[in-house]
Design a protein around this motif. Structure first.
Motif, PDB file in Angstrom:
ATOM      1  N   LYS A  71      47.357  49.361  44.831  1.00 10.04           N
ATOM      2  CA  LYS A  71      49.153  50.607  44.701  1.00 10.04           C
ATOM      3  C   LYS A  71      48.062  51.869  46.103  1.00 10.04           C
ATOM      4  O   LYS A  71      49.602  52.103  46.712  1.00 10.04           O
ATOM      5  N   GLN A  72      47.151  52.064  46.168  1.00 12.32           N
ATOM      6  CA  GLN A  72      46.963  53.110  46.672  1.00 12.32           C
ATOM      7  C   GLN A  72      47.251  52.362  48.274  1.00 12.32           C
ATOM      8  O   GLN A  72      47.552  53.392  49.171  1.00 12.32           O
ATOM      9  N   LEU A  73      46.356  51.808  48.816  1.00 12.35           N
ATOM     10  CA  LEU A  73      47.210  50.885  50.142  1.00 12.35           C
ATOM     11  C   LEU A  73      47.711  50.798  50.256  1.00 12.35           C
ATOM     12  O   LEU A  73      49.134  50.922  51.449  1.00 12.35           O
ATOM     13  N   ASN A  74      49.236  50.049  49.608  1.00 11.06           N
ATOM     14  CA  ASN A  74      50.787  50.090  49.699  1.00 11.06           C
ATOM     15  C   ASN A  74      50.835  51.207  49.565  1.00 11.06           C
ATOM     16  O   ASN A  74      52.324  51.399  51.185  1.00 11.06           O
ATOM     17  N   HIS A  75      51.182  52.406  49.076  1.00 10.89           N
ATOM     18  CA  HIS A  75      51.593  53.772  49.749  1.00 10.89           C
ATOM     19  C   HIS A  75      50.726  54.330  51.114  1.00 10.89           C
ATOM     20  O   HIS A  75      52.134  54.958  52.025  1.00 10.89           O
ATOM     21  N   LYS A  81      54.008  53.110  57.956  1.00  8.80           N
ATOM     22  CA  LYS A  81      55.424  52.298  58.596  1.00  8.80           C
ATOM     23  C   LYS A  81      56.396  53.564  58.723  1.00  8.80           C
ATOM     24  O   LYS A  81      56.827  53.120  60.330  1.00  8.80           O
ATOM     25  N   GLU A  82      56.026  54.463  58.293  1.00  9.79           N
ATOM     26  CA  GLU A  82      57.078  55.561  58.857  1.00  9.79           C
ATOM     27  C   GLU A  82      56.406  56.304  59.924  1.00  9.79           C
ATOM     28  O   GLU A  82      57.442  56.971  60.517  1.00  9.79           O
ATOM     29  N   GLN A  83      55.066  56.274  60.035  1.00 11.46           N
ATOM     30  CA  GLN A  83      54.464  57.018  61.261  1.00 11.46           C
ATOM     31  C   GLN A  83      54.959  56.855  62.138  1.00 11.46           C
ATOM     32  O   GLN A  83      55.275  56.366  63.141  1.00 11.46           O
TER      33      GLN A  83
END
Length: 127
Positions: A71-75, A81-83
Motif C-alpha cells: 500500500k505504501q509503495l503504491n502510494h 507518476k504525478e511528478q
C-alpha cells in the motif's frame, strides 16, 4: 468387631485359574500400552498443532506487513507518476520560446528592450 480380621483364603491352583491370571496380566499390559500410545499420540498432536498455529500466525503477520508495504509503495508510485507528468509538462513548456522568456523575466529579472522591472514583494498570508 472393632478390629478387622484378615481372611486367609488360599487360591485354587488349577490351569483355568492360571490362565485367567495370565489373561488379566496380559489385559493390564495391553491397557498400559494403550494408555502410553494414546498419551504419546496426544503429545505429538499437541506439538504438531502448536507448530502449525505458530507458523500460521507468523505467516499472517508477514502477509499483513507485506500488504502494508505494498500500500505504501503504491502510494509512492502514484506520487512519482504525478511528478513525472508535471516534469513532462515542464519539458514541453521549456520547448516554447515565449514560456522561456516569461520564465527568465520572472525568475532572473531579465527584461526586453524598453521594459522597466519593478520588484513588488508579495504579501504574506497570516498577518
Amino acid at each position: 468387631m472393632g478390629a478387622e480380621q484378615k481372611r486367609i483364603v488360599s487360591k485354587i491352583q488349577t490351569t483355568y485359574v492360571k490362565q485367567q491370571e495370565y489373561a488379566e496380566i496380559a489385559s493390564a499390559r495391553k491397557k498400559k500400552l494403550l494408555v502410553r500410545r494414546l498419551s504419546m499420540f496426544l503429545v505429538f498432536a499437541a506439538i504438531l498443532s502448536y507448530l502449525m498455529i505458530s507458523s500460521s500466525s507468523s505467516q499472517a503477520a508477514k502477509l499483513n506487513a507485506k500488504l502494508a508495504q505494498k500500500k505504501q509503495l503504491n502510494h509512492e508510485l502514484k506520487e512519482l507518476k504525478e511528478q513525472r507528468d508535471i516534469l513532462n509538462e515542464n519539458i514541453i513548456k521549456l520547448n516554447d520560446d515565449d514560456y522561456i522568456g516569461k520564465l527568465a523575466r520572472k525568475e532572473y529579472f531579465f527584461s526586453n528592450k524598453g521594459e522597466i522591472i519593478f520588484n513588488i514583494p508579495e504579501d504574506k498570508k497570516g498577518k
